[in-house]
Design a protein around this motif. Structure first.
Motif, short mmCIF file in Angstrom:
data_model
loop_
_atom_site.label_atom_id
_atom_site.label_comp_id
_atom_site.label_asym_id
_atom_site.label_seq_id
_atom_site.Cartn_x
_atom_site.Cartn_y
_atom_site.Cartn_z
N PHE A 149 0.82 -1.20 0.00
CA PHE A 149 0.00 0.00 0.00
C PHE A 149 0.87 1.26 0.00
O PHE A 149 0.63 2.19 -0.78
N GLN A 153 0.80 4.00 -2.86
CA GLN A 153 0.16 5.29 -2.60
C GLN A 153 1.14 6.41 -2.25
O GLN A 153 0.86 7.57 -2.53
N MET A 177 -3.47 -4.91 -1.78
CA MET A 177 -4.08 -3.58 -1.96
C MET A 177 -5.55 -3.60 -1.56
O MET A 177 -6.03 -2.66 -0.94
N ALA A 180 -5.68 -3.46 2.15
CA ALA A 180 -5.34 -2.13 2.66
C ALA A 180 -6.46 -1.13 2.41
O ALA A 180 -6.81 -0.36 3.31
#
Length: 189
Positions: A149, A153, A177, A180
């Motif tokens: 993650f 991000q 993902m 998360a």
């Protein structure tokens, strides 16, 4: 005398066990925390939080198990109480510093905005609370899911690069993902 008079005294309850642990080690833990934090007030808060967590955990464990088992009787009195306290308090210290880092990043981001665009005090407080909830949600994830993650991000990496970095398949990255994102959504609801 009857057999009832010869029976062992009932095992102390969780509050008594934690109370003994507190009495025997609170001062030492406070010193340990002061050395790491450099702030006596913050050290006192985290020492108190350590014992509150232990008690909450002990009460939760007792509610979920059969009362009176030998494991229950010794759960609050570990063989190495200081090592146990350092483990719990160390996690609280790490969480404290992570929250400070998040708050600094938030304040740095605000500093880049013109003053007219700064959030109100209420909006600022709400944003800080949301950041703390997201941080706690991410901290609760398995290590690979958290790393995937953050690589996606924060560092902007695509799934193929994340897969290579973590040594997993892209399918695993997609699963991480999803974990998360679900944790983040649940944290802000």
């Amino acid at each position: 005398m009857s057999a009832a008079h010869h029976a062992a005294a009932p095992a102390p309850g969780p509050a008594e066990e934690i109370g003994r642990l507190y009495g025997a080690h609170h001062r030492w833990l406070l010193g340990w925390l002061r050395a790491r934090l450099g702030c006596p007030d913050q050290a006192a808060d985290l020492a108190q939080d350590t014992f509150v967590r232990l008690l909450a955990h002990r009460l939760g464990a007792e509610a979920g198990t059969e009362a009176g088992t030998e494991a229950d009787a010794h759960a609050a009195t570990p063989r190495e109480p200081r090592a146990y306290l350092v483990t719990v308090a160390g996690r609280l210290v790490a969480n404290h510093f992570r929250r400070l880092s998040l708050e600094r990043a938030w304040l740095d981001a605000l500093a880049t905005l013109p003053e007219a665009q700064w959030p109100s005090a209420e909006q600022h407080a709400m944003a800080r609370q949301a950041l703390h909830r997201l941080d706690a949600a991410l901290a609760g994830l398995p290590e690979r899911a958290r790393r995937a993650f953050l690589l996606s991000q924060i560092e902007g990496q695509d799934y193929a690069r994340i897969a290579a970095t973590l040594g997993v398949t892209e399918r695993s990255v997609k699963r991480y993902m999803a974990q998360a994102f679900e944790a983040c959504i649940l944290a802000v609801d």
